[in-house]
Design an enzyme around this catalytic site. Structure first.
Site, PDB file in Angstrom:
ATOM      1  N   GLY A  83       0.838  -1.211   0.000  1.00 35.21           N
ATOM      2  CA  GLY A  83       0.000   0.000   0.000  1.00 35.21           C
ATOM      3  C   GLY A  83       0.866   1.251   0.000  1.00 35.21           C
ATOM      4  O   GLY A  83       1.873   1.305   0.696  1.00 35.21           O
ATOM      5  N   ASP A 107      -0.079   2.654   8.631  1.00 34.65           N
ATOM      6  CA  ASP A 107      -0.567   1.905   9.804  1.00 34.65           C
ATOM      7  C   ASP A 107       0.339   1.982  11.039  1.00 34.65           C
ATOM      8  O   ASP A 107      -0.097   1.713  12.144  1.00 34.65           O
ATOM      9  CB  ASP A 107      -0.749   0.420   9.452  1.00 34.65           C
ATOM     10  CG  ASP A 107      -1.710   0.207   8.306  1.00 34.65           C
ATOM     11  OD1 ASP A 107      -2.555   1.089   8.065  1.00 34.65           O
ATOM     12  OD2 ASP A 107      -1.614  -0.835   7.630  1.00 34.65           O
ATOM     13  N   ASP A 154       2.629  -0.074  11.898  1.00 35.77           N
ATOM     14  CA  ASP A 154       2.622  -1.398  12.529  1.00 35.77           C
ATOM     15  C   ASP A 154       3.943  -2.150  12.347  1.00 35.77           C
ATOM     16  O   ASP A 154       3.949  -3.371  12.230  1.00 35.77           O
ATOM     17  CB  ASP A 154       1.465  -2.238  11.968  1.00 35.77           C
ATOM     18  CG  ASP A 154       1.535  -2.396  10.460  1.00 35.77           C
ATOM     19  OD1 ASP A 154       2.355  -1.721   9.826  1.00 35.77           O
ATOM     20  OD2 ASP A 154       0.761  -3.199   9.914  1.00 35.77           O
ATOM     21  N   THR A 177       4.273   2.969   5.543  1.00 33.64           N
ATOM     22  CA  THR A 177       2.874   2.544   5.687  1.00 33.64           C
ATOM     23  C   THR A 177       2.184   3.508   6.651  1.00 33.64           C
ATOM     24  O   THR A 177       2.800   3.955   7.627  1.00 33.64           O
ATOM     25  CB  THR A 177       2.746   1.098   6.222  1.00 33.64           C
ATOM     26  OG1 THR A 177       1.406   0.909   6.708  1.00 33.64           O
ATOM     27  CG2 THR A 177       3.684   0.786   7.372  1.00 33.64           C
ATOM     28  N   ASP A 215       5.132  -4.544   6.085  1.00 27.98           N
ATOM     29  CA  ASP A 215       5.307  -5.928   6.489  1.00 27.98           C
ATOM     30  C   ASP A 215       5.561  -6.937   5.350  1.00 27.98           C
ATOM     31  O   ASP A 215       6.581  -7.615   5.301  1.00 27.98           O
ATOM     32  CB  ASP A 215       3.987  -6.294   7.161  1.00 27.98           C
ATOM     33  CG  ASP A 215       4.181  -7.195   8.313  1.00 27.98           C
ATOM     34  OD1 ASP A 215       4.991  -6.865   9.181  1.00 27.98           O
ATOM     35  OD2 ASP A 215       3.522  -8.259   8.312  1.00 27.98           O
ATOM     36  N   ARG A 234     -25.013   8.440  12.778  1.00 24.79           N
ATOM     37  CA  ARG A 234     -24.520   8.383  11.409  1.00 24.79           C
ATOM     38  C   ARG A 234     -23.161   7.690  11.391  1.00 24.79           C
ATOM     39  O   ARG A 234     -22.438   7.689  12.405  1.00 24.79           O
ATOM     40  CB  ARG A 234     -24.356   9.789  10.821  1.00 24.79           C
ATOM     41  CG  ARG A 234     -25.662  10.511  10.593  1.00 24.79           C
ATOM     42  CD  ARG A 234     -26.431   9.918   9.436  1.00 24.79           C
ATOM     43  NE  ARG A 234     -27.635  10.667   9.138  1.00 24.79           N
ATOM     44  CZ  ARG A 234     -28.825  10.490   9.709  1.00 24.79           C
ATOM     45  NH1 ARG A 234     -28.964   9.573  10.670  1.00 24.79           N
ATOM     46  NH2 ARG A 234     -29.867  11.204   9.357  1.00 24.79           N
ATOM     47  N   ARG A 278      -5.474  -1.424   9.398  1.00 27.61           N
ATOM     48  CA  ARG A 278      -5.495  -2.892   9.268  1.00 27.61           C
ATOM     49  C   ARG A 278      -5.839  -3.520  10.612  1.00 27.61           C
ATOM     50  O   ARG A 278      -6.876  -3.201  11.156  1.00 27.61           O
ATOM     51  CB  ARG A 278      -4.154  -3.412   8.734  1.00 27.61           C
ATOM     52  CG  ARG A 278      -4.292  -4.725   7.970  1.00 27.61           C
ATOM     53  CD  ARG A 278      -2.960  -5.155   7.410  1.00 27.61           C
ATOM     54  NE  ARG A 278      -2.555  -4.370   6.280  1.00 27.61           N
ATOM     55  CZ  ARG A 278      -2.928  -4.618   5.023  1.00 27.61           C
ATOM     56  NH1 ARG A 278      -3.726  -5.611   4.759  1.00 27.61           N
ATOM     57  NH2 ARG A 278      -2.516  -3.862   4.038  1.00 27.61           N
ATOM     58  N   ARG A 306       0.909  -5.163  -4.928  1.00 28.29           N
ATOM     59  CA  ARG A 306       1.118  -6.345  -4.082  1.00 28.29           C
ATOM     60  C   ARG A 306       1.274  -7.497  -5.063  1.00 28.29           C
ATOM     61  O   ARG A 306       0.437  -7.691  -5.933  1.00 28.29           O
ATOM     62  CB  ARG A 306      -0.080  -6.555  -3.155  1.00 28.29           C
ATOM     63  CG  ARG A 306      -0.243  -5.396  -2.161  1.00 28.29           C
ATOM     64  CD  ARG A 306      -1.228  -5.711  -1.053  1.00 28.29           C
ATOM     65  NE  ARG A 306      -1.176  -4.684  -0.016  1.00 28.29           N
ATOM     66  CZ  ARG A 306      -2.088  -3.715   0.135  1.00 28.29           C
ATOM     67  NH1 ARG A 306      -3.142  -3.661  -0.660  1.00 28.29           N
ATOM     68  NH2 ARG A 306      -1.974  -2.816   1.092  1.00 28.29           N
TER      69      ARG A 306
HETATM   70  O1  F6P Z   1      -1.699  -0.949   4.987  1.00 29.36           O
HETATM   71  C1  F6P Z   1      -2.298   0.244   4.578  1.00 29.36           C
HETATM   72  C2  F6P Z   1      -3.779   0.069   4.394  1.00 29.36           C
HETATM   73  O2  F6P Z   1      -4.327   1.315   3.969  1.00 29.36           O
HETATM   74  C3  F6P Z   1      -4.545  -0.444   5.628  1.00 29.36           C
HETATM   75  O3  F6P Z   1      -4.760   0.562   6.575  1.00 29.36           O
HETATM   76  C4  F6P Z   1      -5.776  -1.005   4.993  1.00 29.36           C
HETATM   77  O4  F6P Z   1      -6.308  -2.040   5.789  1.00 29.36           O
HETATM   78  C5  F6P Z   1      -5.281  -1.553   3.676  1.00 29.36           C
HETATM   79  O5  F6P Z   1      -4.050  -0.900   3.405  1.00 29.36           O
HETATM   80  C6  F6P Z   1      -6.216  -1.343   2.509  1.00 29.36           C
HETATM   81  O6  F6P Z   1      -5.692  -2.000   1.413  1.00 29.36           O
HETATM   82  P1  F6P Z   1      -6.177  -1.757  -0.085  1.00 29.36           P
HETATM   83  O7  F6P Z   1      -5.598  -0.451  -0.547  1.00 29.36           O
HETATM   84  O8  F6P Z   1      -5.627  -2.898  -0.837  1.00 29.36           O
HETATM   85  O9  F6P Z   1      -7.667  -1.692  -0.049  1.00 29.36           O
END
Ligand code: F6P
Length: 324
Positions: A11, A128, A130, A126, A103, A248, A172, A72
């Site tokens: 991503g 995230d 993480d 990233t 990762d 909402r 994620r 990916r």
């Molecule tokens: O790892 C980055 C991220 O944006 C996450 O926060 C999310 O779960 C995922 O990628 C979304 O992936 P995609 O762009 O493949 O929908």
């Protein structure tokens, strides 16, 4: 090492371009050739390479996304795929690479290094946050600012209508974005996967804050949170059990991955790019550049991908006190 490849993988995140720029310019500065590899591992397998120089990366420090594109790649998970990639790198005379990603991208790089003894260094990119071995990944700070800005806007309309908003943020399976942006935006409740306190507690807390005089509320929900089956089910549960509020849902989605990187992300990317190239030239490999206490450090990639970063307990406490 005479020729270094650089690519982005997985991503995208704001700050990736600034990191590419830094790697390319550091190579130019140190008289090492630099090759941009397009489309991550997919492009490596196909030999989608372009020689870059200091001018190839002008005016990109301020741009979101990645000029090298990203993907990916399933094929790189196979031995045959990795062999094709290795042959392409050999044919192009590329001696080492810098991978900017998360990762999955690091796991690929580590296996590749083990199989072919090919020198690799990772830069964590990233939103995230993480990755173990760094306090900040590239893009996290920008994403937080994007989320806070969006929630500020949601709060305007929430308070005008006396509504309760559930706002879903990315991350994620970790809650770093939710917790930090939640505190920064003054959210009443923050639901993260690391701390599932159950939906009854959420209900009690919403009732309490309503009776203490709050007329609208923002609940931040990390996408990996399991308090409800999903954010819409959570909405229905609260509507059914607490009809005082009109509820909402707002799912922020991929806007969190875009936009101009913050100054912090640009500076960090510039520093990490320099360190990554220097590390390769020092003969180091299979390491990730990270930042801790504002110092750059190198962590073995296998540690970076295995240990998830721990959620900040102190920040959880702060968020609880702030939502009194
Ligand atoms: O790892 C980055 C991220 O944006 C996450 O926060 C999310 O779960 C995922 O990628 C979304 O992936 P995609 O762009 O493949 O929908």
């Amino acid at each position: 090492i005479k020729k270094i490849g650089v690519f982005t993988s997985g991503g995208d995140s704001p700050g990736m371009n600034a990191a590419i720029r830094s790697v390319v310019r550091t190579c130019a500065y140190l008289n090492v050739e630099c090759v941009g590899i397009y489309w991550g591992y997919q492009g490596m397998i196909k030999g989608d390479f372009k020689l870059m120089n200091a001018r190839s990366v002008h005016n990109i420090i301020n741009k979101g996304g990645t000029i090298l594109k990203t993907a990916r790649c399933e094929e790189f998970r196979t031995k045959e795929g990795r062999k094709k990639a290795y042959d392409q790198l050999q044919a192009a005379g590329i001696d080492a690479f810098v991978v900017i990603g998360g990762d999955g991208s690091f796991t690929g790089a580590m296996i590749f290094n083990q199989e072919f003894g090919f020198p690799v260094i990772g830069i964590p990119g990233t939103i995230d946050n993480d990755i173990f071995g760094t306090t900040f990944t590239l893009g996290f700070d920008t994403a937080l600012n994007t989320v806070v800005e969006a929630i500020d806007k949601i709060r305007d309309t929430a308070s005008s209508h006396n509504r309760l908003f559930f706002v879903e943020v990315m991350g994620r399976d970790v809650g770093h974005i939710a917790l930090n942006a939640g505190v920064g935006a003054g959210a009443e409740e923050i639901l993260i996967p690391e701390e599932n306190l159950g939906r009854e507690r959420l209900l009690e807390s919403l009732k309490r804050s309503r009776s203490s005089g709050k007329s609208s509320s923002i609940v931040i929900v990390a996408e990996g949170d399991k308090t409800g089956k999903n954010i819409f089910e959570l909405k229905e549960y609260v509507e059914a059990n607490f009809p005082d509020y009109e509820v909402r849902v707002s799912v922020l989605g991929h806007m969190q991955r875009g936009g101009a990187p913050s100054c912090y992300d640009r500076v960090l990317a510039s520093r990490m790019g320099v360190r990554a190239v220097e590390a390769l030239l020092e003969g180091k490999t299979n390491l990730m550049v990270g930042v801790q206490d504002n110092q750059l450090i190198l962590t073995p990639i296998n540690k970076a991908i295995k240990g998830h970063t721990k959620i900040d307990k102190e920040l959880i406490r702060v968020s609880e006190i702030m939502s009194t």
